[in-house]
Scaffold this motif. Structure first.
Motif, PDB file in Angstrom:
ATOM      1  N   TRP A  76      44.125  22.367 116.839  1.00  5.84           N
ATOM      2  CA  TRP A  76      44.992  23.223 117.652  1.00  5.84           C
ATOM      3  C   TRP A  76      44.732  24.668 117.254  1.00  5.84           C
ATOM      4  CZ3 TRP A  76      47.991  23.601 121.755  1.00  5.84           C
ATOM      5  CH2 TRP A  76      48.782  24.746 121.878  1.00  5.84           C
ATOM      6  N   SER A  77      44.494  25.532 118.233  1.00  6.53           N
ATOM      7  CA  SER A  77      44.317  26.961 117.985  1.00  6.53           C
ATOM      8  C   SER A  77      45.251  27.737 118.892  1.00  6.53           C
ATOM      9  CB  SER A  77      42.883  27.395 118.262  1.00  6.53           C
ATOM     10  OG  SER A  77      42.008  26.793 117.355  1.00  6.53           O
ATOM     11  N   ASP A  78      45.973  28.691 118.318  1.00  5.85           N
ATOM     12  CA  ASP A  78      46.830  29.558 119.118  1.00  5.85           C
ATOM     13  C   ASP A  78      45.965  30.457 119.994  1.00  5.85           C
ATOM     14  OD1 ASP A  78      49.036  28.461 117.997  1.00  5.85           O
ATOM     15  OD2 ASP A  78      49.701  30.258 116.957  1.00  5.85           O
ATOM     16  N   ILE A  89      53.309  23.277 115.642  1.00  7.99           N
ATOM     17  CA  ILE A  89      51.977  23.096 115.047  1.00  7.99           C
ATOM     18  C   ILE A  89      51.550  24.411 114.408  1.00  7.99           C
ATOM     19  CG2 ILE A  89      49.556  22.518 115.460  1.00  7.99           C
ATOM     20  CD1 ILE A  89      50.450  20.795 117.807  1.00  7.99           C
ATOM     21  N   GLY A  90      51.187  24.359 113.151  1.00 13.91           N
ATOM     22  CA  GLY A  90      50.785  25.564 112.432  1.00 13.91           C
ATOM     23  C   GLY A  90      51.948  26.358 111.881  1.00 13.91           C
ATOM     24  N   TYR A 133      55.052  16.886 115.329  1.00 11.56           N
ATOM     25  CA  TYR A 133      54.995  18.164 116.031  1.00 11.56           C
ATOM     26  C   TYR A 133      55.365  17.978 117.496  1.00 11.56           C
ATOM     27  CZ  TYR A 133      52.047  19.192 111.999  1.00 11.56           C
ATOM     28  OH  TYR A 133      51.558  19.335 110.730  1.00 11.56           O
ATOM     29  N   SER A 180      45.378  33.478 115.793  1.00 14.05           N
ATOM     30  CA  SER A 180      45.956  33.730 114.481  1.00 14.05           C
ATOM     31  C   SER A 180      46.220  32.449 113.693  1.00 14.05           C
ATOM     32  CB  SER A 180      47.257  34.515 114.619  1.00 14.05           C
ATOM     33  OG  SER A 180      48.183  33.789 115.401  1.00 14.05           O
ATOM     34  N   ARG A 181      46.337  31.334 114.380  1.00 10.98           N
ATOM     35  CA  ARG A 181      46.615  30.066 113.700  1.00 10.98           C
ATOM     36  C   ARG A 181      45.688  28.990 114.235  1.00 10.98           C
ATOM     37  NH1 ARG A 181      53.131  29.816 113.063  1.00 10.98           N
ATOM     38  NH2 ARG A 181      53.443  32.037 112.961  1.00 10.98           N
ATOM     39  N   SER A 182      45.143  28.214 113.323  1.00  6.75           N
ATOM     40  CA  SER A 182      44.292  27.088 113.694  1.00  6.75           C
ATOM     41  C   SER A 182      44.617  25.945 112.744  1.00  6.75           C
ATOM     42  CB  SER A 182      42.820  27.490 113.581  1.00  6.75           C
ATOM     43  OG  SER A 182      42.002  26.445 113.995  1.00  6.75           O
ATOM     44  N   VAL A 183      44.888  24.772 113.290  1.00  3.42           N
ATOM     45  CA  VAL A 183      45.313  23.634 112.479  1.00  3.42           C
ATOM     46  C   VAL A 183      44.542  22.392 112.899  1.00  3.42           C
ATOM     47  CG1 VAL A 183      47.247  22.133 111.889  1.00  3.42           C
ATOM     48  CG2 VAL A 183      47.639  24.563 112.236  1.00  3.42           C
ATOM     49  N   THR A 184      43.988  21.696 111.928  1.00  4.10           N
ATOM     50  CA  THR A 184      43.320  20.424 112.183  1.00  4.10           C
ATOM     51  C   THR A 184      44.363  19.321 112.087  1.00  4.10           C
ATOM     52  OG1 THR A 184      41.254  21.255 111.279  1.00  4.10           O
ATOM     53  CG2 THR A 184      41.495  18.863 111.427  1.00  4.10           C
TER      54      THR A 184
END
Length: 128
Positions: free
Chosen positions: A67-69, A35-36, A109, A73-77
């Motif tokens: 989803w956020s790390d 993811i991301g 994913y 540093s990474r955030s994905v809807t």
């Protein structure tokens, strides 16, 4: 999972689902490689493998899951439609986690979440 680490009694999946239905945002801790985008790590001789990253899945009524790390540093809807199924694979060094394959509009994913939170995540993704 965080409550248990602090020696606070663990809530049930039914309580979590009720809180979610009542509008309370929930965070589910987890691990992912994909993811991301994959974070690659060198293993020698020019080879690289995807590194398992920790983070959390933010679940809010009426919104798409995010989803956020852990490092931020990474955030994905994650966009619907969703499909989720257990892969049966073990999560190394995390025996209380279960590995899932999550299918979204943007791709497929991997996601490892605590076994106790699996029912909640399946419920939320089934609603979207």
């Amino acid at each position: 999972m965080l409550l248990r680490w602090a020696w606070i009694r663990r809530r049930t999946p039914a309580q979590d689902m009720e809180d979610f239905r009542n509008g309370q945002p929930l965070q589910v801790v987890g691990f992912t490689k994909s993811i991301g985008g994959a974070a690659m790590v060198s293993v020698g001789r020019g080879k690289q493998i995807a590194r398992l990253r920790s983070g959390y899945l933010l679940l809010v009524v009426g919104e798409e899951p995010v989803w956020s790390d852990r490092r931020g540093s990474r955030s994905v809807t994650l966009r619907p439609p969703f499909g989720i199924k257990p892969t049966g694979e073990k999560v190394r060094m995390a025996p209380k986690f279960e590995q899932y394959e999550v299918v979204t509009a943007d791709g497929t994913y991997d996601l490892a979440i605590p076994k106790k939170d699996a029912e909640l995540v399946e419920y939320v993704l089934g609603l979207a």
